[in-house]
Scaffold this active site. Structure first.
Site, PDB file in Angstrom:
ATOM      1  N   THR A  43       0.848  -1.191   0.000  1.00  0.00           N
ATOM      2  CA  THR A  43       0.000   0.000   0.000  1.00  0.00           C
ATOM      3  C   THR A  43       0.881   1.237   0.000  1.00  0.00           C
ATOM      4  O   THR A  43       1.987   1.224   0.560  1.00  0.00           O
ATOM      5  CB  THR A  43      -0.938   0.032   1.219  1.00  0.00           C
ATOM      6  OG1 THR A  43      -1.585   1.313   1.281  1.00  0.00           O
ATOM      7  CG2 THR A  43      -0.221  -0.182   2.528  1.00  0.00           C
ATOM      8  N   ASN A 103      -0.453   4.008   1.273  1.00  0.00           N
ATOM      9  CA  ASN A 103      -1.078   4.829   2.311  1.00  0.00           C
ATOM     10  C   ASN A 103      -0.307   4.631   3.629  1.00  0.00           C
ATOM     11  O   ASN A 103      -0.286   3.530   4.177  1.00  0.00           O
ATOM     12  CB  ASN A 103      -2.544   4.379   2.455  1.00  0.00           C
ATOM     13  CG  ASN A 103      -3.295   5.153   3.506  1.00  0.00           C
ATOM     14  OD1 ASN A 103      -2.772   5.445   4.563  1.00  0.00           O
ATOM     15  ND2 ASN A 103      -4.540   5.470   3.200  1.00  0.00           N
ATOM     16  N   LYS A 148      -2.223   3.039   6.591  1.00  0.00           N
ATOM     17  CA  LYS A 148      -2.405   1.590   6.442  1.00  0.00           C
ATOM     18  C   LYS A 148      -1.085   0.857   6.671  1.00  0.00           C
ATOM     19  O   LYS A 148      -1.060  -0.211   7.280  1.00  0.00           O
ATOM     20  CB  LYS A 148      -2.851   1.276   5.017  1.00  0.00           C
ATOM     21  CG  LYS A 148      -4.307   1.385   4.746  1.00  0.00           C
ATOM     22  CD  LYS A 148      -4.523   0.649   3.419  1.00  0.00           C
ATOM     23  CE  LYS A 148      -5.778   1.022   2.740  1.00  0.00           C
ATOM     24  NZ  LYS A 148      -5.907   0.328   1.446  1.00  0.00           N
ATOM     25  N   ASP A 163      -7.948  -3.513   0.365  1.00  0.00           N
ATOM     26  CA  ASP A 163      -8.783  -2.446  -0.182  1.00  0.00           C
ATOM     27  C   ASP A 163      -9.891  -2.245   0.822  1.00  0.00           C
ATOM     28  O   ASP A 163     -10.504  -3.201   1.305  1.00  0.00           O
ATOM     29  CB  ASP A 163      -9.349  -2.809  -1.554  1.00  0.00           C
ATOM     30  CG  ASP A 163      -9.834  -1.556  -2.268  1.00  0.00           C
ATOM     31  OD1 ASP A 163      -9.006  -0.675  -2.541  1.00  0.00           O
ATOM     32  OD2 ASP A 163     -11.048  -1.442  -2.526  1.00  0.00           O
ATOM     33  N   ASP A 217     -11.084   8.222  10.105  1.00  0.00           N
ATOM     34  CA  ASP A 217     -11.126   7.876  11.534  1.00  0.00           C
ATOM     35  C   ASP A 217     -11.688   9.001  12.411  1.00  0.00           C
ATOM     36  O   ASP A 217     -12.353   8.723  13.409  1.00  0.00           O
ATOM     37  CB  ASP A 217      -9.717   7.507  12.046  1.00  0.00           C
ATOM     38  CG  ASP A 217      -9.317   6.098  11.641  1.00  0.00           C
ATOM     39  OD1 ASP A 217     -10.196   5.317  11.228  1.00  0.00           O
ATOM     40  OD2 ASP A 217      -8.114   5.779  11.735  1.00  0.00           O
TER      41      ASP A 217
HETATM   42  P1  ITT Z   1      -3.728   1.956  -1.230  1.00  0.00           P
HETATM   43  O1  ITT Z   1      -4.707   1.712  -2.349  1.00  0.00           O
HETATM   44  O2  ITT Z   1      -2.357   2.313  -1.711  1.00  0.00           O
HETATM   45  O3  ITT Z   1      -3.709   0.843  -0.236  1.00  0.00           O
HETATM   46  P2  ITT Z   1      -5.630   3.985  -0.443  1.00  0.00           P
HETATM   47  O4  ITT Z   1      -5.608   5.077   0.565  1.00  0.00           O
HETATM   48  O5  ITT Z   1      -5.969   4.365  -1.873  1.00  0.00           O
HETATM   49  O6  ITT Z   1      -4.210   3.256  -0.385  1.00  0.00           O
HETATM   50  P3  ITT Z   1      -7.991   2.349  -0.453  1.00  0.00           P
HETATM   51  O7  ITT Z   1      -8.039   2.344  -1.943  1.00  0.00           O
HETATM   52  O8  ITT Z   1      -8.259   1.085   0.267  1.00  0.00           O
HETATM   53  O9  ITT Z   1      -6.587   2.865   0.075  1.00  0.00           O
HETATM   54  O10 ITT Z   1      -8.995   3.499   0.014  1.00  0.00           O
HETATM   55  C1  ITT Z   1      -9.596   3.476   1.230  1.00  0.00           C
HETATM   56  C2  ITT Z   1     -10.144   4.847   1.592  1.00  0.00           C
HETATM   57  O11 ITT Z   1     -10.785   4.678   2.851  1.00  0.00           O
HETATM   58  C3  ITT Z   1      -9.053   5.887   1.780  1.00  0.00           C
HETATM   59  O12 ITT Z   1      -9.598   7.182   1.608  1.00  0.00           O
HETATM   60  C4  ITT Z   1      -8.656   5.665   3.231  1.00  0.00           C
HETATM   61  O13 ITT Z   1      -8.127   6.841   3.830  1.00  0.00           O
HETATM   62  C5  ITT Z   1      -9.980   5.255   3.878  1.00  0.00           C
HETATM   63  N1  ITT Z   1      -9.734   4.242   4.909  1.00  0.00           N
HETATM   64  C6  ITT Z   1      -9.322   2.956   4.730  1.00  0.00           C
HETATM   65  N2  ITT Z   1      -9.138   2.340   5.903  1.00  0.00           N
HETATM   66  C7  ITT Z   1      -9.422   3.255   6.850  1.00  0.00           C
HETATM   67  C8  ITT Z   1      -9.371   3.238   8.242  1.00  0.00           C
HETATM   68  O14 ITT Z   1      -8.968   2.172   8.912  1.00  0.00           O
HETATM   69  N3  ITT Z   1      -9.728   4.336   8.888  1.00  0.00           N
HETATM   70  C9  ITT Z   1     -10.118   5.432   8.230  1.00  0.00           C
HETATM   71  N4  ITT Z   1     -10.161   5.560   6.901  1.00  0.00           N
HETATM   72  C10 ITT Z   1      -9.806   4.465   6.205  1.00  0.00           C
END
Ligand code: ITT
Length: 211
Positions: free
Chosen positions: A10, A12, A15, A72, A158
Site C-alpha cells: 500500500t 497509504n 495503512k 482495499d 477515523d
Molecule cells: P492503497 O490503495 O495504496 O492501499 P488507499 O488510501 O488508496 O491506499 P484504499 O483504496 O483502500 O486505500 O482506500 C480506502 C479509503 O478509505 C481511503 O480514503 C482511506 O483513507 C480510507 N480508509 C481505509 N481504511 C481506513 C481506516 O482504517 N480508517 C479510516 N479511513 C480508512
C-alpha cells in the site's frame, strides 16, 4: 524459525503503520515499498474491494518478487445506500485530501439525526505471491458518523467514525485499541493460518488460483 519477508502493498502511510503493527503477531518481517525503492500506482477501477485488493497484492508481489499483503477498504454509509464504498479513496477527485473527504461527508450528512448516521468500514485483505493469490479475508467494523471531527490519531475517515460500543471516534482511541477492533484487524486475523504457514514454506499451497 524461518521469517518470511512480506511486502506491505500500500502507498497509504496510515495503512502501512497499522498493517506492520498487526503483522507483529506473526513470524514474518514486514517491509514497506519505499524500503525496496518500489513506487507503484495500481489502477483501482474494480467494482469490489476484493477485485481491487487482488490487483494491488499481485502487482506489488510481481514488482518485488516477494509475498505481498494488500488491502482495499472503504466506508459505507447506510442512509447513502453504502456510499462511498469501494470508491472511498477516489470519489472526491485526485487532488482531494483525507480532510477534504471528511468535510464533504459531514456536509452530505448535515441535519441527519444520530440514529440515521449508521456506517461501517470494510476491509478486504489479500496475500499473494508473484504467481497468484495465497489467501484472502474480509473484516467489518460497525459504527456511526459523528457530527464533527474529533481526535488526532488514525488516518482517513477515523476522525468522523464512532465505532459501536465507544463514546468517541477511532481517531481519539489509542492505536492499540483501533488495532484490536478494526475492520483491518479482523481481516488480518482471518488470514492467520496463511500467515503462520509462511514460516513453514513446505506447507505453503503450490497451486496458482489465478492461472
Ligand atoms: P492503497 O490503495 O495504496 O492501499 P488507499 O488510501 O488508496 O491506499 P484504499 O483504496 O483502500 O486505500 O482506500 C480506502 C479509503 O478509505 C481511503 O480514503 C482511506 O483513507 C480510507 N480508509 C481505509 N481504511 C481506513 C481506516 O482504517 N480508517 C479510516 N479511513 C480508512
Amino acid at each position: 524459525m524461518n521469517t518470511a519477508t512480506i511486502l506491505i502493498a500500500t502507498n497509504n502511510p496510515g495503512k502501512q503503520r497499522e498493517l506492520a503493527a498487526l503483522l507483529a503477531a506473526y513470524p514474518v518481517r514486514p517491509v514497506r515499498p519505499s524500503e525496496l525503492g518500489i513506487t507503484l500506482e495500481v489502477d483501482e477501477d474494480g467494482q469490489t474491494y476484493a477485485e481491487n485488493a487482488r490487483r494491488k497484492a499481485i502487482a506489488f508481489a510481481r514488482a518485488s518478487g516477494l509475498i505481498a499483503l494488500a488491502d482495499d477498504s472503504g466506508l459505507e454509509i447506510s442512509v447513502l445506500d453504502g456510499w462511498p464504498g469501494p470508491r472511498s479513496a477516489r470519489w472526491a477527485g485526485p487532488a482531494a485530501t483525507d480532510a477534504d473527504r471528511r468535510a464533504l461527508v459531514l456536509a452530505r450528512l448535515a441535519g441527519v439525526p444520530d440514529q440515521d448516521r449508521r456506517a461501517r468500514f470494510v476491509c478486504h485483505a489479500v496475500l499473494a505471491n508473484p504467481h497468484g493469490i495465497l489467501a484472502e479475508a474480509e473484516g467489518t467494523l460497525a459504527g456511526r458518523i459523528a457530527t464533527s471531527e474529533q481526535g488526532q490519531g488514525g488516518f482517513g475517515y477515523d476522525a468522523i467514525f464512532v465505532p459501536d460500543g465507544y463514546p468517541c471516534t477511532l481517531a481519539s482511541l489509542p492505536e492499540e485499541v483501533k488495532n484490536r477492533l478494526s475492520h483491518r484487524a479482523q481481516a488480518i486475523s482471518r488470514l492467520r493460518d496463511a500467515l503462520r504457514r509462511l514460516a513453514c514454506p513446505d506447507s505453503t499451497p503450490s497451486s496458482d488460483p489465478t492461472s
